[in-house]
Design an enzyme around this catalytic site. Structure first.
Site, PDB file in Angstrom:
ATOM      1  CD1 TRP A  78      -3.197   0.910   0.665  1.00  0.00           C
ATOM      2  CD2 TRP A  78      -1.887   2.363   1.737  1.00  0.00           C
ATOM      3  NE1 TRP A  78      -3.896   2.076   0.813  1.00  0.00           N
ATOM      4  CE2 TRP A  78      -3.119   2.995   1.470  1.00  0.00           C
ATOM      5  CE3 TRP A  78      -0.905   3.091   2.407  1.00  0.00           C
ATOM      6  CZ2 TRP A  78      -3.404   4.298   1.848  1.00  0.00           C
ATOM      7  CZ3 TRP A  78      -1.174   4.396   2.782  1.00  0.00           C
ATOM      8  CH2 TRP A  78      -2.413   4.982   2.497  1.00  0.00           C
ATOM      9  CD  GLU A 490     -20.025   1.026   9.403  1.00  0.00           C
ATOM     10  OE1 GLU A 490     -19.296   1.982   9.708  1.00  0.00           O
ATOM     11  OE2 GLU A 490     -19.592  -0.018   8.885  1.00  0.00           O
ATOM     12  CE  LYS A 494     -18.399  -0.449   5.605  1.00  0.00           C
ATOM     13  NZ  LYS A 494     -17.894  -0.547   6.902  1.00  0.00           N
ATOM     14  CD  GLU A 497     -15.099   1.607   4.176  1.00  0.00           C
ATOM     15  OE1 GLU A 497     -14.060   1.468   4.806  1.00  0.00           O
ATOM     16  OE2 GLU A 497     -16.123   0.928   4.412  1.00  0.00           O
ATOM     17  CG  HIS A 513     -28.465  23.508  11.184  1.00  0.00           C
ATOM     18  ND1 HIS A 513     -28.906  24.771  11.468  1.00  0.00           N
ATOM     19  CD2 HIS A 513     -29.223  22.669  11.942  1.00  0.00           C
ATOM     20  CE1 HIS A 513     -29.864  24.722  12.382  1.00  0.00           C
ATOM     21  NE2 HIS A 513     -30.079  23.450  12.679  1.00  0.00           N
ATOM     22  CE  LYS A 612     -11.036  -6.585   7.348  1.00  0.00           C
ATOM     23  NZ  LYS A 612     -12.197  -5.694   7.220  1.00  0.00           N
TER      24      LYS A 612
HETATM   25  C1  G6P Z   1      -9.454   0.930   7.950  1.00  0.00           C
HETATM   26  C2  G6P Z   1     -10.443  -0.097   7.457  1.00  0.00           C
HETATM   27  C3  G6P Z   1     -11.761   0.065   8.183  1.00  0.00           C
HETATM   28  C4  G6P Z   1     -11.557  -0.009   9.686  1.00  0.00           C
HETATM   29  C5  G6P Z   1     -10.485   0.982  10.166  1.00  0.00           C
HETATM   30  C6  G6P Z   1     -10.083   0.707  11.611  1.00  0.00           C
HETATM   31  O1  G6P Z   1      -9.886   2.194   7.594  1.00  0.00           O
HETATM   32  O2  G6P Z   1     -10.633   0.028   6.052  1.00  0.00           O
HETATM   33  O3  G6P Z   1     -12.641  -0.960   7.789  1.00  0.00           O
HETATM   34  O4  G6P Z   1     -12.746   0.264  10.340  1.00  0.00           O
HETATM   35  O5  G6P Z   1      -9.308   0.843   9.376  1.00  0.00           O
HETATM   36  O6  G6P Z   1      -9.484  -0.558  11.669  1.00  0.00           O
HETATM   37  P1  G6P Z   1      -9.426  -1.439  12.967  1.00  0.00           P
HETATM   38  O7  G6P Z   1      -8.680  -2.678  12.572  1.00  0.00           O
HETATM   39  O8  G6P Z   1      -8.686  -0.635  13.998  1.00  0.00           O
HETATM   40  O9  G6P Z   1     -10.819  -1.715  13.400  1.00  0.00           O
END
Ligand code: G6P
Length: 617
Positions: A78, A490, A494, A497, A513, A612
């Site tokens: 990444w 959330e 989603k 993302e 607002h 992730k």
């Molecule tokens: C990244 C992932 C999310 C996740 C976040 C926190 O942004 O794409 O899906 O919620 O990290 O990750 P964690 O492993 O700390 O829950």
């Protein structure tokens, strides 16, 4: 971010490395590469931009003898420093021709903060750089030491002492072809144990097809792997005795099991994930038992939740439940902000750190920041043995099993369920609500797996119509109130993302607002109505958007006539006690995001630019 893997042992190195990378692709998929100790030819690297299949194709074309390789390291990237390109892909090499000295190869996860100074220094000493990465300095520093005659372990120790930042690295040298040396500081690293073979990786998932026995490498430690031995030492040369850790995840859980994508599979696994998370923690009378935590809850006056991304949204739902049930004040903080906020607290503050992976750098740093005022720390995580589990006094494990899709789904619902358990535990201790009231919530929570199953059934074949509302959409507005506001957040997360559509999650009452200016026929409104006291209020706000041309998707009970009147489409959810209704209301939003992204022809499991697990700041 970035995954590393290493193998030393039998003539199946390439197979193990590729499988490991495949299971680590969630950590980044900008490029991938392998460095292999080729019998009689030394170290050779192969790297490709893009998904792992490109690397697999390149290896197949390049070698007809790759099945003879016994030692190698691999990397999936990444990009942090330098765009995704073959030159910037790992492994990076040093030494060899034309620099001279034995060739070395390095794979790295993390960031070397002083790389610019080191690059300058190495340039002055005549080293030529082939990439824009921070990692390449490691390769040259290491090669220089190996060329000077240092054994690989000592050369790596000397190199690491020059680095600032975070790293998990694995290195190999043409001089010691049967050895891999690895070390870590801040980024995760595990060693997998085999018979006549040993493994290393950023996470256990990489190696589950080969072993379930692991050693965790801690900050400031270095591991030397051969086919028959694993030695761990500190960077100062003290030997470390580490107990073997056996994980209960299986390789089968990493398969698609007939589903088209991991995200869809994981959405459907939610009833089982909830069931596993609640099992043994809630009796048939709805009475919670968290004695497994062996945690001292006495004297807690305040809670701070620290988390990132989806886990932060779970934290917001936790706040709602804890404040309602236990009447304890809860602050929910984005970990990357909290870590630098000089946070306020004392020994009566409980810090709840939520992280699916247990390795998000900012969440770990937020925990560390709270140590400054003497906080007690409880971790809520899905990953046994992760860094977070080792930083916390107690761990409330969510038992969702491995989650592969980058967009979190089943881990979110299980985090929320774990926080409900915590809320019930705290409420029981504080005595504000009657046993009967608590047991009603507890019994409702016990039924949540079947309710989520019911939601999945109700939604079967219903989401297509809602996807139609998104035809030609340029953005979306998700509205909710109270405990359904985090659900709206959330849902919006989603959607953005995985479908790349701009989406705002907003408290319905705040919408006038600002966000109402977005509303027109190309900006669908997703209204999380649910049921209960605030439903009417949300409905009025939705009416206001309809008056301005919005097309509405309502998340509501099937028989909600008012919802049917304002909405083009209702995505039905089953009846659920009000406080627990986020568990069912989230499901249609996950499916909506999934199907909108699929309709746009996108890869839902590996959305662009994301990873992730975010192991850099
Ligand atoms: C990244 C992932 C999310 C996740 C976040 C926190 O942004 O794409 O899906 O919620 O990290 O990750 P964690 O492993 O700390 O829950």
């Amino acid at each position: 971010m970035c995954g590393i893997v290493g193998y030393v042992g039998k003539e199946r190195c390439v197979e193990v490395l590729m499988e490991g990378l495949r299971n680590l692709e969630y950590r980044g998929y900008d490029s991938a590469g392998l460095a292999l100790a080729m019998p009689e030819r030394g170290i050779e690297t192969t790297k490709e931009v893009g998904p792992l299949d490109n690397l697999a194709g390149a290896i197949g074309e390049k070698y007809d003898d790759f099945f003879k390789v016994r030692v190698g390291v691999g990397h999936t990237r990444w990009a942090t420093h330098g765009r995704p390109s073959e030159a910037n892909a790992h492994p990076h090499t040093g030494g060899g021709a034309p620099a001279g000295g034995p060739e070395v190869a390095v794979v790295h996860n993390g960031i070397i903060e002083n790389h610019a100074e080191l690059r300058e220094e190495l340039r002055e000493r005549g080293f030529e750089f082939r990439s824009e990465t921070d990692t390449e300095v490691i390769a040259h520093l290491l090669a220089e030491r190996v060329a000077a005659g240092e054994p690989l372990r000592e050369a790596l120790v000397g190199t690491l002492k020059r680095l600032q930042g975070s790293f998990a690295v694995a290195v190999m040298s043409a001089e010691e072809p049967g050895t891999i040396v690895a070390a870590r500081h801040q980024s995760p690293l595990v060693v997998g144990l085999g018979e006549g073979e040993n493994f290393l990786a950023s996470a256990v998932q990489a190696l589950l097809g080969n072993t379930r026995r692991f050693l965790f490498v801690e900050n400031g430690e270095i591991a030397v792997l051969t086919d028959s031995s694993v030695e761990i030492q500190t960077l100062y040369g003290q030997p470390v005795e580490r107990e073997t850790f056996e994980v209960d995840w299986s390789a089968e859980e990493l398969g698609l099991n007939g589903y088209e994508d991991f995200m869809l599979k994981e959405i459907h696994e939610q009833p089982a994930a909830l069931q596993a998370t609640l099992a043994g923690r809630l009796d048939t009378d709805g009475v919670v038992d968290l004695s497994e935590l062996d945690f001292d809850f006495s004297g807690i006056e305040r809670i701070v939740v620290v988390a990132c991304g989806t886990a932060y949204h779970a934290g917001l739902l936790g706040k709602y439940a804890i404040e309602r049930l236990a009447r304890l004040p809860v602050e929910v903080a984005v970990a990357s902000e909290y870590r630098y906020a000089d946070p306020i607290g004392d020994e009566s503050t409980l810090v709840v750190a939520i992280s699916q992976s247990g390795e998000t750098t900012d969440t770990l740093a937020a925990v560390e920041a709270s140590r400054g005022f003497g906080a007690r720390v409880l971790a809520v995580t899905n990953t046994q043995g992760s860094l977070l589990t080792r930083e916390a006094e107690a761990v409330l494990l969510t038992k969702a099993g491995p989650e592969v899709g980058v967009a979190a789904t089943k881990t979110f619902l299980t985090q929320v369920a774990a926080l409900y358990l915590l809320a019930l535990e705290l409420a029981g201790r504080r005595g504000g609500l009657s046993g009967e009231q608590l047991s009603d919530v507890g019994c409702g929570l016990r039924r949540s797996p079947e309710k989520v199953e019911e939601a999945l059934g109700l939604l079967e074949g219903r989401v297509g119509e809602a996807v139609g509302v998104f035809a030609g959409a340029r953005c979306a507005l998700f509205l909710g109130r109270g405990h359904l506001f985090p659900v709206a957040l959330e849902g919006a997360l989603k959607l953005k993302e995985i479908s790349y559509l701009p989406a705002e999650g907003y408290p319905a009452g705040e919408m006038k607002h600002g966000p109402i200016a977005l509303v027109d026929e190309q900006c669908p409104v997703v209204a999380v109505l649910g049921e209960g006291t605030l439903r009417e209020k949300t409905l009025s706000n939705v009416e206001e958007t309809v008056a301005r041309g919005a097309r509405v998707i309502a998340i509501a009970r099937e028989d909600d006539a008012a919802a049917a009147r304002v909405a083009q489409v209702t995505l039905p959810v089953p009846e659920m006690p009000e406080i627990l209704s986020p568990l069912v209301s989230t499901v249609p939003l996950q499916l909506l995001a999934y199907h909108v992204a699929k309709a746009r022809g996108l890869n839902v499991d590996k959305p662009r630019n994301l990873a992730k697990s975010v192991t850099v700041e």
